[in-house]
Structure formats: structure tokens, C-alpha cells
Design a protein around this motif. Sequence first.
Motif: not given
Length: 342
Positions: A77-84, A210-213, A222-223, A232-235
Motif C-alpha cells: 500500500p501507500i501510506a497516507v496522513p490519515g485516510t481523510q 495515518l492510513g494506508f491505501v 496518482v495519490l 507521513v511523519s517519522g513518528p
Amino acid sequence: MTTQTDAPIAHGGALSDAIAQYGGTAPEWLDLSTGISPFSLPLPEFSADVWRRLPEQAEVKRVCELAMRHYGGAVMPIAVPGTQSAIQLLPFLTPNASEVAIVSPTYGEYQRSYQRMDIAIDPIEALDGATVTRASVAVLANPNNPDGRETSRDDIFGFARAQRHRLVIVDEAFADMRQDLTMAGAAGTEPNLIVMRSFGKFFGLAGLRLGFVFAEPGLAKVLSDRLGPWAVSGPALAIAAHAFSRIDLVGELRKKMEKAHAMTRSALRMAGVSMVGETELFFYCEVGDGAAIRDLLASHKVLVRDFDHSPSRIRIGLAPDELSAVRLRETMRLALAGQRPS
């Protein structure tokens, strides 16, 4: 061309607004207005470098590999800063779409995101092989928020394979306790299927964002391009790596949630509440006048969520302990009694 939208959509968790209206301090309130776990994953101390340095691609890759294993994905997946954040970008996956079908009623931000891009909404009742829509995109929350409706994997497969020209987006924010429902293993291998997973709800770390797509490479790019570097932050990456590596802690969280779910269900049943839907993280209840019950509960410093689209219903999160469950039971009894004719 984009469209200016109305006021922001109301969400659960607005405790400061409730305090401003009803008084009290945060520790005095029992906040049951969200579907976030009341239990947070225990965290170790992290190196200062986690906070000081920009995250490297090797760290992102490692966490995404761990996420693939944890969620049962077939592609990384790709990591995203929250699924929102991913929801905000969904319209860019199909820039030529003129209409999107959304299984409704559901989380309002799906509709808001597409409406910003002047894309028409077709609110459909279900997503299965019999669904008829002209839309080139279909969006489903599974289990659904706020009513907990479930759509079987067979039905989603039936729709996706019969409608291969349509993009099917499944938000599995509340599927962590329901491995039998997840489509993460099909996303990417089925090129028209995207699955979003929320990290914070199950792990009780929603503030982490944090979320994953899971998606096929072209859509994932594209995302990623829209999110840009260091999304996405290091922490957040360090905490996710810790969480995904500790099967023992995940198991303990599951047991705590199961116990809290049983206590909350018992409290609502004993208070005479009609439960018409649920997930492992919330209950959807028929109460007659949702806004009135919300206000009556708030007067006792218990916060729940009501809905404009279903005015007779409220959503109630998990009571974290027996004392909270008793408090919910008694305040709910008082609130329901206040709605009955004398």
C-alpha cells in the motif's frame, strides 16, 4: 472548475464545543461520540532521531511492507496522513468522471470531496451484482459508518468484476476486527478496486493521522504524487512499525475491545435502547429524537453523535470500563425517560 461547499460537516469528537455549550472540564465528560477505540496501543520511547530527521524512503517502504502483512494485502500500500487525506484526493483518480455512486447514508466526506469537483452524486442503497448505476465510480464503507451495515466480499467481487469499467473504492476504517469482510487482498490485483485502511481507529491513535491505501500501481502513483514527499511523519512511521510488529499487543487490544463492546451492549440493553446496527467500535441506536437525546445526555456530560440524515438515531462509542458503562446506562435511562410523555 470546483464548487464552494457549505459549512464543514459535523463529526464526532467535538468535545471542546460540547464543553463550551454545556460546561464542565474534559475529565468530567464521557466522550462516546466517535468510533475510535478507547484503548491506545502502549508505546515505547523512540530515538530523538525519529523527531529530528525527515523520514527516509526505506522507512516508508518497511512500514508499508508491515502494513501489507498486517492487513492481508496482495500489493504494497501507500501510506497516507490519515485516510481523510486520501478521501480528499479520490476525485483525482478519475478526472473525467461526471457521476459517482455512494452507498448511502454514510460518512459525509465522500460526497463532499466529489462535490468540490462538480461531480454528481448517485446515492445508492447497496453495492452488489444487481446494482444499477451510470456512475463511473462507486464508493462503499464496509462496515458502514454510522449504521454498521456489512457488504459481503462476494457482493463486492460481483459488482467489481461485472463492472470492470468502474472504479470501486472500499473504505474499511472499521474492518480491523472483521477479517472476513476485508478486500485488501484483492485490491491491486483487481485493477478497478481500491481499499483504504485507517490506522488510528483500531489502535486508539487517531491523533497520529495515518492510513494506508491498497491500489494498482498507476492509481497509487496518482495519490502519491498528489501527496508529495514526506506525507507521513517519522513518528507516525515509527509507531506503525512498532504496532505491526507486536502481535501480542494487538491481541490484547482486541480482547479489551471485545470486553468493552459487551459491557456497552449490556448497558444499552438494560437502559431499554433499541440497537439497530453496530460494529466492534460503536452502536447505532433508535431513540425517537436523536438531537433531543444527544442534548439530554450532554446535560449529564455524556457525548454521543446524532445525524441529520437519520434524525431518530444516534451513534454511541464504546464505554471503556464498568464505571463508564454504568454511567451510560443510567444517563441513557434518564434521557429516554425525558422523551416519554408524562
